[in-house]
Design an enzyme around this catalytic site. Structure first.
Site, PDB file in Angstrom:
ATOM      1  CB  CYS A  23     -52.479 116.524 102.111  1.00 21.04           C
ATOM      2  SG  CYS A  23     -51.939 118.138 102.688  1.00 21.04           S
TER       3      CYS A  23
ATOM      4  CB  CYS B 198     -52.958 119.203 105.623  1.00 17.57           C
ATOM      5  SG  CYS B 198     -52.354 118.795 103.975  1.00 17.57           S
TER       6      CYS B 198
ATOM      7  CB  CYS C  18     -48.366 117.060  98.285  1.00 15.94           C
ATOM      8  SG  CYS C  18     -46.897 116.087  97.910  1.00 15.94           S
TER       9      CYS C  18
END
Length: 215
Positions: free
Chosen positions: A163, A167, A89
């Site tokens: 995210c 990510c 996250c």
């Protein structure tokens, strides 16, 4: 009042002791240079965001251990057949930590679980810790950390939670995006709701991995 940062000499001694422990633990897998490189890299990463600098050497040892375990898997030095799940996250202070705690509670040592964040916070969300404690799951010893290349590469499943483009995306990995409310700034009731939704998703993921939850 914040604890004072350890003196440079104390910090150096703590890191030297950590390097010796890790070198002994990974004897026959990695040489001392690799161990020290990842330990000092981990220390640098955590020191940049930690609100309590006193514990950075200890946390760096734990973080480096995880990275060495991941590197051993990516290089084929270890293969015990257990699936690896990585929860990502933004701050690694709420959702990903709850998911990791629930995975460990429901799967025991049959699955390896890790977590990380794109912008790690200085500490865990206290309300998240409280909500997990209601389920007798203690995550108070966990700490926000960034994801690293070797950790992502070692994962079989990468679960992302808000995210976005930050990510990491690697070919051949199984990715899942869990759209969940962010517990940051929320009251306990709202965090409980997020926790319970995460639990249902973790249970489903475990079934898909062929690892039935223990309870």
């Amino acid at each position: 009042m914040p604890l004072p940062a350890p003196a440079p000499a104390d910090r150096r001694r703590a890191l030297e002791a950590a390097a010796a422990r890790l070198a002994s633990e990974f004897t026959g897998t990695f040489n001392t240079q690799t161990v020290e490189r990842l330990l000092h890299s981990s220390e640098h990463e955590l020191a940049a965001t930690a609100t309590v600098q006193t514990y950075v050497p200890l946390l760096a040892e734990r973080f480096a251990r995880q990275r060495l375990q991941a590197l051993a898997r990516t290089e084929g030095r270890v293969d015990d057949g257990r699936p690896v799940v990585l929860f990502l996250c933004v701050h690694n202070a709420g959702r990903s930590q709850m998911a990791l705690g629930l995975l460990r509670e429901l799967a025991g040592n049959r699955v390896i679980g890790w977590s990380g964040g794109s912008l790690p916070a200085g500490g865990l969300n206290g309300v998240v810790v409280e909500a997990m404690a209601e389920r007798d799951i203690d995550i108070s010893e966990e700490f926000p950390k960034p994801w690293t290349d070797e950790v992502v590469r070692a994962a079989d499943v990468v679960v992302t939670m808000g995210c976005g483009e930050a990510c990491p995306v690697l070919p051949g990995k199984r990715y899942e995006e869990w759209a969940l409310g962010d517990p940051d700034g929320q009251e306990l009731d709202q965090v409980r709701s997020v926790r319970d939704e995460i639990e249902q998703r973790v249970r489903r993921l475990l079934h898909e991995l062929g690892v039935p939850p223990t309870s």
